[in-house]
Design an enzyme around this catalytic site. Structure first.
Site, PDB file in Angstrom:
ATOM      1  CG  ASN A 110      -2.234  10.442  -3.158  1.00  0.00           C
ATOM      2  OD1 ASN A 110      -3.264  10.254  -3.792  1.00  0.00           O
ATOM      3  ND2 ASN A 110      -2.195  10.496  -1.833  1.00  0.00           N
ATOM      4  CD  GLU A 151      -5.512  10.835  -0.166  1.00  0.00           C
ATOM      5  OE1 GLU A 151      -6.137  10.803   0.920  1.00  0.00           O
ATOM      6  OE2 GLU A 151      -4.351  11.271  -0.265  1.00  0.00           O
ATOM      7  CD  GLU A 154      -0.410  11.040   2.117  1.00  0.00           C
ATOM      8  OE1 GLU A 154      -0.413  11.511   0.974  1.00  0.00           O
ATOM      9  OE2 GLU A 154      -1.267  11.309   2.977  1.00  0.00           O
ATOM     10  CG  ASN A 186      -7.824   7.694   2.303  1.00  0.00           C
ATOM     11  OD1 ASN A 186      -7.939   6.497   2.488  1.00  0.00           O
ATOM     12  ND2 ASN A 186      -8.156   8.267   1.158  1.00  0.00           N
ATOM     13  CB  CYS A 196      -5.936  14.190   1.381  1.00  0.00           C
ATOM     14  SG  CYS A 196      -6.011  13.705   3.126  1.00  0.00           S
ATOM     15  CE  LYS A 239      -2.147  14.422  -0.176  1.00  0.00           C
ATOM     16  NZ  LYS A 239      -2.565  13.254   0.667  1.00  0.00           N
TER      17      LYS A 239
END
Lengths: 309, 309
Positions: free
Chosen positions: B106, B46, B142, B193, B168, B123
């Site tokens: 993302n 990612e 995020e 991450n 993730c 994502k």
């Protein structure tokens, strides 16, 4: 603060010739041990009262009706209900249910410390097959002898805890866990009878199968921030081996109690149900993080549809 | 018979000061190693191109637009695309996407051996929070810097294999896996991450968090009979530690390759995609065993609704 000592009553093999009364005597011996250890809620296996008869084929299914219970409690199990009530202990156990309408289910119940059946669940995910299949190393005819459950995965408040039921193969399906998770479940109680050998693969023996069992239970508990008790009927039964591996898992997905043998055996752990709140309010805060607009296929589609070649 | 050597290119920490070109040089060095080992599909993490900037708070989000890519491939990544095409290697990697409409995602992509982007995923499950929260040991913003993805979990046939993407936190959600499983996925490629410390719990350090990571990936692979490659950006990054633990998992849920360090590191395994068929046709034969009539809450309800007191 809701702390409770919870237990799992693993049961060794039950041979065809054993009577319900003999089995209930074994269950009560484990309940006595559990009471001595302060257990307030005790989980017994799937199909606790009988051998795992779906390994046998009969042409006329009605010949196997004698493995089913037509009422609960009944004459054989009444002493178990009475003992639990005397101890003020809640419990769950599985049995085969034949309804007044003639329907057959693989069923499990939660019984309150007052002796009332407060939740009944009928197994959703029946594994195996409906006809005799000679290519299998042993038969697993659950789809022959049972209807798929019609209850769905409900929960109940019992002894101050939100409890739900799953049976054996249900534990491998994240849908089972999530439907209960969406109802705030804090304790999932599971019984199982799982053969030690995959009947279509010689390569998949007991070690791989115990791993899959534990992987499924730990993932389900973690991903829904719930305690889980998964309890086996196991060992040699009518010449067939089923694995043991009964476990209690915390809401962080860690095993906190584990059976060491393959016979009748009690496992015990203290559950602090307040610990469910951390996961439910952070990484698995469903309201904050779930995106149901992308989950549609889970409900709208049963089987696989591959993309075009 | 579809056998393929697959790889994961774990990337050590990328500091704020590092340029895209420097990162791409590291990526290409791992791609060279992968080619030497016969890798035909390579997964990167990612947000491969930059530091994990959501650990930093800025009042004006536009100040962080420089972490985003407005086109792909672009000047910095064109050499990576060219090298892969030269090798006939497919690959996936994650980056931060800023669309012409000004939306931030993302994002991760699959690139075919011909150098075409054949799947783009944004994502779905953004962890963390949107505002500065001083009670946390570190920030994880995020939800501040990205919109939740609008693509859903699609799959693509690439190099003869049905491939899907997750990023993730998506790996912890069984819904991500199941939606791809229902499309017959054979390889789920995941970058992550993940900080080594839970920012709301001192008790949840690296060991517990690596366990949760592996539990989620192994369960998702097993329960959908798919290979999975999960690859970290990890180690010390701008003074914060992220765990490593890159793994390749087979469709039986077993880890078959694992990173040993916390820096740039290649992991490799041979995937035999025919092995996906056994689980998909037996224990996880969805058509035979799933009971969608009992899964409704998964889609109809986002958050938890507990039973009445």
């Amino acid at each position: 603060m809701t702390k409770m000592i919870i237990g799992g009553a693993q049961i060794g093999g039950i041979q065809k010739a054993e009577t319900r009364e003999e089995v209930v005597a074994r269950m009560m011996a484990l309940m006595d041990q559990a009471h001595e250890k302060g257990v307030e809620f005790l989980t017994y296996p799937e199909m606790t009262l009988t051998t795992f008869f779906p390994r046998f084929y009969v042409e006329d299914r009605a010949e196997f009706d004698h493995w089913f219970e037509t009422e609960m409690p009944n004459h054989a199990t009444a002493p178990l209900f009475a003992k639990a009530k005397g101890y003020g202990m809640g419990f769950s156990f599985g049995y085969c249910e034949l309804t007044p309408e003639g329907e057959h289910f693989n069923t499990s119940i939660i019984v309150s410390p007052e002796g009332e059946i407060v939740l009944k669940y009928r197994k959703t995910h029946l594994p195996g097959h409906a006809e005799y299949e000679p290519e299998r190393s042993h038969q697993h005819l659950e789809k022959r002898y049972f209807l798929a459950g019609d209850t769905g995965f409900n929960v109940v408040r019992n002894q101050g805890v939100i409890m739900g039921l799953a049976i054996c193969n249900d534990r491998r399906w994240p849908e089972s866990w999530r439907v209960m998770g969406l109802q705030g479940v804090q304790l999932v109680t599971i019984g199982y009878n799982t053969p030690s050998q995959n009947n279509l693969s010689k390569d998949e023996g007991i070690e791989r199968r115990v791993y899959h069992h534990e992987l499924s239970v730990c993932a389900g508990a973690y991903q829904n921030s719930t305690y889980a008790v998964a309890v086996a009927k196991c060992g040699m039964e009518d010449g067939n081996h089923m694995f043991a591996g009964s476990i209690i898992v915390d809401p962080d997905g860690f095993v906190i109690a584990r059976a060491t043998g393959e016979g009748d055996e009690l496992i015990v752990a203290e559950a602090d149900f307040d610990k469910c709140a951390f996961g439910k309010s952070t990484v698995f805060n469903f309201e904050a993080h779930r995106r149901t607009e992308h989950y549609g296929l889970i409900v709208s589609q049963t089987g696989v549809k591959e993309p075009a070649q």
